[in-house]
Structure formats: structure tokens, C-alpha cells
Design a protein around this motif. Structure first.
Motif, PDB file in Angstrom:
ATOM      1  N   VAL A   1       0.859  -1.184   0.000  1.00 15.33           N
ATOM      2  CA  VAL A   1       0.000   0.000   0.000  1.00 15.33           C
ATOM      3  C   VAL A   1       0.894   1.232   0.000  1.00 15.33           C
ATOM      4  CG1 VAL A   1      -1.754   1.283   1.284  1.00 15.33           C
ATOM      5  CG2 VAL A   1      -1.829  -1.225   1.221  1.00 15.33           C
ATOM      6  N   HIS A   2       0.670   2.137  -0.944  1.00 19.30           N
ATOM      7  CA  HIS A   2       1.419   3.395  -1.024  1.00 19.30           C
ATOM      8  C   HIS A   2       0.452   4.541  -0.762  1.00 19.30           C
ATOM      9  CE1 HIS A   2       3.834   0.591  -3.463  1.00 19.30           C
ATOM     10  NE2 HIS A   2       4.878   1.357  -3.165  1.00 19.30           N
ATOM     11  N   THR A   3       0.654   5.283   0.312  1.00 16.10           N
ATOM     12  CA  THR A   3      -0.167   6.458   0.585  1.00 16.10           C
ATOM     13  C   THR A   3       0.430   7.256   1.739  1.00 16.10           C
ATOM     14  OG1 THR A   3      -2.344   7.282   1.214  1.00 16.10           O
ATOM     15  CG2 THR A   3      -1.712   5.139   2.105  1.00 16.10           C
ATOM     16  N   GLN A   4       0.248   8.584   1.657  1.00 13.64           N
ATOM     17  CA  GLN A   4       0.705   9.454   2.737  1.00 13.64           C
ATOM     18  C   GLN A   4      -0.145   9.271   3.994  1.00 13.64           C
ATOM     19  OE1 GLN A   4       0.100  10.313  -0.367  1.00 13.64           O
ATOM     20  NE2 GLN A   4       1.749  11.598  -1.222  1.00 13.64           N
ATOM     21  N   ARG A   5      -1.307   8.649   3.862  1.00  9.43           N
ATOM     22  CA  ARG A   5      -2.174   8.468   5.035  1.00  9.43           C
ATOM     23  C   ARG A   5      -1.625   7.412   5.999  1.00  9.43           C
ATOM     24  NH1 ARG A   5      -6.297   8.761   0.856  1.00  9.43           N
ATOM     25  NH2 ARG A   5      -7.385  10.774   0.989  1.00  9.43           N
ATOM     26  N   LEU A   6      -0.550   6.732   5.626  1.00  8.33           N
ATOM     27  CA  LEU A   6       0.098   5.795   6.555  1.00  8.33           C
ATOM     28  C   LEU A   6       0.876   6.534   7.637  1.00  8.33           C
ATOM     29  CD1 LEU A   6       1.452   3.205   3.965  1.00  8.33           C
ATOM     30  CD2 LEU A   6      -0.381   2.800   5.610  1.00  8.33           C
TER      31      LEU A   6
ATOM     32  N   VAL B   1       6.729   8.711  -0.773  1.00  7.84           N
ATOM     33  CA  VAL B   1       5.434   8.224  -0.303  1.00  7.84           C
ATOM     34  C   VAL B   1       5.649   6.958   0.532  1.00  7.84           C
ATOM     35  CG1 VAL B   1       3.159   7.368  -0.979  1.00  7.84           C
ATOM     36  CG2 VAL B   1       4.271   9.158  -2.325  1.00  7.84           C
ATOM     37  N   PRO B   2       5.158   6.944   1.776  1.00  8.61           N
ATOM     38  CA  PRO B   2       5.339   5.753   2.628  1.00  8.61           C
ATOM     39  C   PRO B   2       4.674   4.533   2.003  1.00  8.61           C
ATOM     40  CG  PRO B   2       4.528   7.621   3.908  1.00  8.61           C
ATOM     41  CD  PRO B   2       4.432   8.029   2.474  1.00  8.61           C
ATOM     42  N   LYS B   3       5.255   3.386   2.295  1.00  4.67           N
ATOM     43  CA  LYS B   3       4.661   2.144   1.805  1.00  4.67           C
ATOM     44  C   LYS B   3       4.574   1.133   2.937  1.00  4.67           C
ATOM     45  CE  LYS B   3       8.965   0.011   0.126  1.00  4.67           C
ATOM     46  NZ  LYS B   3       9.619  -0.612  -1.041  1.00  4.67           N
ATOM     47  N   LEU B   4       3.548   0.307   2.861  1.00  8.64           N
ATOM     48  CA  LEU B   4       3.318  -0.743   3.850  1.00  8.64           C
ATOM     49  C   LEU B   4       3.119  -2.048   3.102  1.00  8.64           C
ATOM     50  CD1 LEU B   4       2.700  -1.736   6.761  1.00  8.64           C
ATOM     51  CD2 LEU B   4       0.300  -1.100   6.343  1.00  8.64           C
TER      52      LEU B   4
ATOM     53  N   ARG C   1       4.973  -6.788   6.979  1.00  5.00           N
ATOM     54  CA  ARG C   1       6.355  -7.180   6.685  1.00  5.00           C
ATOM     55  C   ARG C   1       7.238  -5.936   6.816  1.00  5.00           C
ATOM     56  NH1 ARG C   1       6.557  -9.913   1.151  1.00  5.00           N
ATOM     57  NH2 ARG C   1       8.221 -11.191   2.036  1.00  5.00           N
ATOM     58  N   ARG C   2       7.924  -5.863   7.945  1.00  2.40           N
ATOM     59  CA  ARG C   2       8.693  -4.678   8.288  1.00  2.40           C
ATOM     60  C   ARG C   2       9.815  -4.421   7.282  1.00  2.40           C
ATOM     61  NH1 ARG C   2       9.023  -1.702  12.729  1.00  2.40           N
ATOM     62  NH2 ARG C   2       7.756  -3.179  13.922  1.00  2.40           N
ATOM     63  N   GLU C   3      10.474  -5.505   6.833  1.00  2.00           N
ATOM     64  CA  GLU C   3      11.632  -5.334   5.956  1.00  2.00           C
ATOM     65  C   GLU C   3      11.244  -4.705   4.619  1.00  2.00           C
ATOM     66  OE1 GLU C   3      10.677  -8.073   7.348  1.00  2.00           O
ATOM     67  OE2 GLU C   3      12.182  -8.428   8.920  1.00  2.00           O
ATOM     68  N   GLN C   4      10.006  -4.938   4.162  1.00  2.00           N
ATOM     69  CA  GLN C   4       9.575  -4.415   2.874  1.00  2.00           C
ATOM     70  C   GLN C   4       8.756  -3.128   3.008  1.00  2.00           C
ATOM     71  OE1 GLN C   4       9.272  -7.815   3.542  1.00  2.00           O
ATOM     72  NE2 GLN C   4      11.106  -8.253   2.347  1.00  2.00           N
ATOM     73  N   SER C   5       8.619  -2.633   4.237  1.00  2.00           N
ATOM     74  CA  SER C   5       7.853  -1.415   4.475  1.00  2.00           C
ATOM     75  C   SER C   5       8.788  -0.238   4.729  1.00  2.00           C
ATOM     76  CB  SER C   5       6.908  -1.603   5.675  1.00  2.00           C
ATOM     77  OG  SER C   5       6.030  -2.695   5.457  1.00  2.00           O
ATOM     78  N   SER C   6       8.240   0.964   4.691  1.00  2.00           N
ATOM     79  CA  SER C   6       9.052   2.161   4.936  1.00  2.00           C
ATOM     80  C   SER C   6       9.599   2.146   6.359  1.00  2.00           C
ATOM     81  CB  SER C   6       8.216   3.423   4.715  1.00  2.00           C
ATOM     82  OG  SER C   6       7.776   3.507   3.370  1.00  2.00           O
ATOM     83  N   PRO C   7      10.878   2.533   6.542  1.00  2.00           N
ATOM     84  CA  PRO C   7      11.468   2.550   7.888  1.00  2.00           C
ATOM     85  C   PRO C   7      10.726   3.510   8.808  1.00  2.00           C
ATOM     86  CG  PRO C   7      13.154   2.757   6.186  1.00  2.00           C
ATOM     87  CD  PRO C   7      11.841   2.927   5.498  1.00  2.00           C
ATOM     88  N   GLY C   8      10.557   3.116  10.066  1.00  2.00           N
ATOM     89  CA  GLY C   8       9.946   3.967  11.078  1.00  2.00           C
ATOM     90  C   GLY C   8       8.444   4.049  11.016  1.00  2.00           C
ATOM     91  N   LEU C   9       7.836   3.353  10.094  1.00  2.00           N
ATOM     92  CA  LEU C   9       6.377   3.413   9.964  1.00  2.00           C
ATOM     93  C   LEU C   9       5.727   2.569  11.061  1.00  2.00           C
ATOM     94  CD1 LEU C   9       4.422   4.687   7.846  1.00  2.00           C
ATOM     95  CD2 LEU C   9       4.258   2.404   6.834  1.00  2.00           C
ATOM     96  N   PRO C  10       4.741   3.151  11.797  1.00  2.00           N
ATOM     97  CA  PRO C  10       4.033   2.342  12.811  1.00  2.00           C
ATOM     98  C   PRO C  10       3.259   1.207  12.129  1.00  2.00           C
ATOM     99  CG  PRO C  10       3.572   4.681  13.093  1.00  2.00           C
ATOM    100  CD  PRO C  10       4.238   4.537  11.766  1.00  2.00           C
ATOM    101  N   LEU C  11       3.651  -0.023  12.364  1.00  2.00           N
ATOM    102  CA  LEU C  11       3.025  -1.146  11.677  1.00  2.00           C
ATOM    103  C   LEU C  11       1.740  -1.578  12.377  1.00  2.00           C
ATOM    104  CD1 LEU C  11       6.110  -3.387  10.865  1.00  2.00           C
ATOM    105  CD2 LEU C  11       5.041  -1.632   9.450  1.00  2.00           C
ATOM    106  N   PRO C  12       0.760  -2.034  11.633  1.00  2.00           N
ATOM    107  CA  PRO C  12      -0.441  -2.591  12.259  1.00  2.00           C
ATOM    108  C   PRO C  12      -0.068  -3.755  13.167  1.00  2.00           C
ATOM    109  CG  PRO C  12      -0.774  -2.306   9.901  1.00  2.00           C
ATOM    110  CD  PRO C  12       0.683  -2.066  10.155  1.00  2.00           C
ATOM    111  N   GLY C  13      -0.618  -3.781  14.348  1.00  2.00           N
ATOM    112  CA  GLY C  13      -0.255  -4.810  15.327  1.00  2.00           C
ATOM    113  C   GLY C  13       0.916  -4.375  16.155  1.00  2.00           C
ATOM    114  N   GLY C  14       1.966  -3.944  15.494  1.00  2.00           N
ATOM    115  CA  GLY C  14       3.135  -3.371  16.169  1.00  2.00           C
ATOM    116  C   GLY C  14       3.756  -4.242  17.226  1.00  2.00           C
ATOM    117  N   GLY C  15       3.503  -5.530  17.191  1.00  4.52           N
ATOM    118  CA  GLY C  15       4.085  -6.416  18.192  1.00  4.52           C
ATOM    119  C   GLY C  15       3.334  -6.427  19.503  1.00  4.52           C
TER     120      GLY C  15
END
Length: 441
Positions: free
Chosen positions: A209-214, A238-241, A277-291
């Protein structure tokens, strides 16, 4: 090649104590009635149960003005002529005065096995039977339940019929003076509730997913023309997830019953889980679930992934086999039913995220039940009439089954729609689906 219907008149009719479907082995009771005058020095009333599975296939051949239609038929009798299937209800002097009536009671136990001799009688061949035509195999099998499906090029049905006859004897002459018929709807044997339905990993797909809303604080932001352009071309700013979406679809569906002939089955299970998948996402982006684990406070900047729609297309396939003039014909026809679970715009149900979290059961969350309509318990024809599965014209959904010249099974195609930061992810899959009868009452 119509099914046998109710034939009744004041001269003779069949009444059942219970107007419903019956299971093999049940006792069916009622009466044969006559409501008109009759005088005979000797008369007798008989009752017999017949069972058969019949198919007719129409094949158009030729072209233009030289077109013609070839008709192919197949029939298997599944019940014999033993005394357990027929009864002599009356034999003697018959006197019914004008305005009077007479009723002869009966109770008949429905058989549970086919009669091998009856099945093998007539012009039958293994080449146009889906089941083995071996006497021992036939005798150990079960009876097919009542079924009917017709399309423009073929008709197929399994029917059980009670037939009553009044025969009168005057001197040396014997004559059948009245006949009545009534279908008996044989129901599929109930199946214990599928409390833990079999699921299979139907799909594992990867999406970005590519969007600034991330970004934190941008979840509901309106994007400018420049921002939308950058998002469209996936520029590096543009951030990606990146997400792995896991779908578990059912391999089996149990019909439910809200009537008195059965009880509700558990909703159909359809499970979803998302693994960021953190490795394929933009660095520093708050991931869903987040551990985080269950019970942890929600992160206001965390992106939520929601399922907003689940669409199912369940297709019932009916295949028939008949003997042709020089070959054996097998043809099949589909009936599709569409089911949808959806939520209002901006709604949906959050999908669990992470490797160690339990998936969301969308089917149970949406109470995805497939009710055996009231017409199912009456042995209705499943031929489509333009209605919906959950109402309207009460289209009937039958369990899978195979008999000598008819085979009925199902497949399912599914579409899942997810939203992430106002972006849409669509996933599709398909596979076989086994449909079983409702649980016992």
C-alpha cells in the motif's frame, strides 16, 4: 418427463398424518379415503411405495432447416416389490352409501437401503452409472434423497411415491376403478454439527500500500493534487506498507435449519489474518499490530486494517448420465448463488495483525448461515426462479450426493475486500465446497 404429483379425487385419495419430509427408516402413516358411493360384492384397496431416479437429456443436432432433437433417457428403480413396501388395506364387501365415506388406515416403514434386484432390472449398464452396479455394493448403500433439477436441455429427479388403488370385482370381471398418488419427500440423513469445520489455507498473497495516510496524524487527511500524483507513481517520498494476507476458506458447508425438522448449524467459518512485513515497508512506519499483545492499549497512530466486504459465489453442479443411441452422454449444469457480507462506508471489522495472533472469523462475525428453506423440508425443486438464497422465491440448496445417474456437488468462489488507510485491497480465490445436511433436531 414430469415428476409424479398428487393425484386425488373423491373416488380415492391419500392423506398423511404429517405433511413434511421424512428420513429413511421413519414410519409414515395416514389413510386412504373414498368420499363417494360404492357398492361391490368384493373390492380391495392396496397401497405401494415406489422409488426411482430418472433423467432425460435433449440434444439438438443439425443446423438451419435441418435441426432436430434427440432424446436420451435413464431410469433406475431403487425399491423392489417386497411385501414391506406394499399393503392390502381392505379386501371384502364394499358398501358406501350416498353421502358417506370410508377411510383405511396405514403405517409403512420407509426403507433404508436400495433393492439390488430392482436397481439392476431393465436396460442398465455400468457405463452410465456413477455408482458401482454390484449387488453387494448396492445392498450396502443408502437410498438417495428426493431431488429435482431441470434446465432447458435436461431434467433429473429422484422421487418416492405412494400409490393407492381400488379394485372392484363384479362376477368374473375385475377392474381398477380408482387410483391415487402422493409423493413422499425423502430427506437427506442429518449430519452432526460441524463444530470445527475443515478449513484450508486458500490464499496467501502479498500487497503493498502506497499512501501518505500511513503517516501518523494523516489517517483522515485530504491529499492534494501533488500528493495524489506522487502516490500514483509510487515515488520514494510516499510511505509504503507491505502486507501478507492469509485467507482460510471452508472446505465444507453445513446447511442450517430454523424449523422444527432440524436445528441451526454453526455459521460458516471464513478466516482472515494480516502479517505486516517490516523489511519491505518504509522505515519507522508504525506497523499494524506493532508487536502488541491482546489487552495492550491501542496506539492512536497505528494503521487499522479492516475487512469491509466478503462476497461468495456458491455454484451447485448437477451432472447426469444417460445412454444414447451409440454412446453414453454425460452433461452438467450450474446454478450459482451469490451471498454478500458488507458494512457501511467507513465501517468494517478490524483484522488481527501479526504472526502470533488468532485470525478473524468473518463468517461468524457476519452470522453467515445458509438456511435450509422451508421448501427444502418439502422436497422442493432446486431449479432457479430468480430469487435469493435467503428469501424471495426460496431457492433450495441441497447437500452433495451421488446416485446411479445423477451427481450433485458444489464449488465456491470468494472475494474479500480490505481497506488500509483508505486504500483498497481485493483478493479472490476459489475451490471445491462440500455441502452437508443440517444437524439433527
Amino acid at each position: 418427463m414430469p415428476r409424479t404429483g398428487v393425484v386425488a379425487s373423491p373416488a380415492l385419495g391419500i392423506e398423511l398424518d404429517f405433511d413434511r419430509g421424512f428420513w429413511a427408516g421413519e414410519v409414515i402413516s395416514g389413510r386412504v379415503v373414498r368420499n363417494v358411493q360404492a357398492v361391490s360384492p368384493r373390492a380391495w384397496v392396496t397401497l405401494r411405495l415406489f422409488g426411482r431416479t430418472k433423467v432425460k437429456v435433449s440434444v439438438e443436432r443439425g443446423s438451419n432447416n435441418n435441426r432436430h432433437t434427440d432424446i436420451y433417457r435413464s431410469r433406475f428403480d431403487v425399491l423392489g416389490s417386497g411385501p414391506e413396501l406394499g399393503q392390502a388395506l381392505f379386501d371384502g364387501v364394499l358398501h358406501i352409501p350416498p353421502g358417506g365415506s370410508e377411510a383405511w388406515q396405514f403405517a409403512l416403514t420407509l426403507p433404508v437401503r436400495p433393492d439390488a434386484a430392482a436397481v439392476l432390472s431393465g436396460d442398465v449398464s455400468q457405463e452410465y452409472s456413477f455408482l458401482a452396479l454390484n449387488p453387494d455394493v448396492i445392498a450396502s448403500g443408502g437410498l438417495p434423497f428426493s431431488f429435482a433439477y431441470s434446465q432447458y436441455h435436461f431434467d433429473s429427479f429422484v422421487e418416492y411415491v405412494l400409490e393407492a388403488q381400488l379394485v372392484e370385482q363384479h362376477g368374473a370381471k375385475t377392474k381398477t376403478t380408482a387410483t391415487a398418488t402422493r409423493p413422499v419427500f425423502m430427506l437427506p440423513p442429518p449430519v452432526p454439527a460441524l463444530l470445527h469445520p475443515a478449513l484450508h489455507r486458500a490464499a496467501v498473497s502479498h500487497h503493498t500500500v502506497h499512501t501518505q495516510r500511513l503517516l501518523p496524524g494523516m489517517a483522515d487527511a485530504e491529499l492534494s493534487f501533488m500528493e495524489r500524483t506522487r502516490k500514483l507513481f509510487h515515488t520514494s517520498s510516499v510511505p509504503k506498507l507491505n502486507l501478507r494476507v492469509e485467507v482460510e476458506a471452508p472446505e465444507a458447508l453445513q446447511l442450517s435449519s430454523s424449523g422444527t425438522s432440524g436445528r441451526p448449524a454453526p455459521p460458516m467459518s471464513f478466516r482472515l489474518r494480516v502479517v505486516p512485513r517490516r523489511e519491505q515497508s518504509s522505515p519507522g512506519l508504525p506497523l499494524p499490530g506493532g508487536g502488541k499483545r491482546a489487552g495492550d492499549d491501542p496506539d492512536p497512530d497505528e494503521v487499522t486494517i479492516s475487512v469491509v466486504a466478503l462476497r461468495l459465489r456458491i455454484t451447485a453442479w448437477t451432472e447426469v448420465a444417460v445412454r444414447g443411441a451409440s454412446s453414453y452422454h454425460r452433461t452438467k449444469s450450474p446454478v450459482a448463488r451469490d451471498v454478500r457480507i458488507s458494512w457501511p462506508e467507513g465501517g468494517g471489522v478490524a483484522v488481527p495483525c501479526g504472526d502470533d495472533v488468532a485470525p478473524l472469523d468473518v463468517g461468524r462475525a457476519g452470522a453467515l448461515l445458509f438456511d435450509a428453506q422451508s421448501s427444502y423440508w418439502r422436497g422442493a425443486d432446486m431449479t432457479p426462479r430468480g430469487g435469493s438464497l435467503f428469501g424471495g422465491d426460496e431457492e433450495v440448496m441441497y447437500p452433495d450426493f451421488v446416485t446411479y445417474n445423477i451427481k450433485h456437488w458444489h464449488s465456491m468462489r470468494w472475494d474479500v475486500e480490505l481497506t488500509v488507510a483508505k486504500e483498497t485491497i481485493k483478493i479472490r480465490g476459489e475451490g471445491p465446497l462440500v455441502v452437508v445436511a443440517p444437524p439433527p433436531a
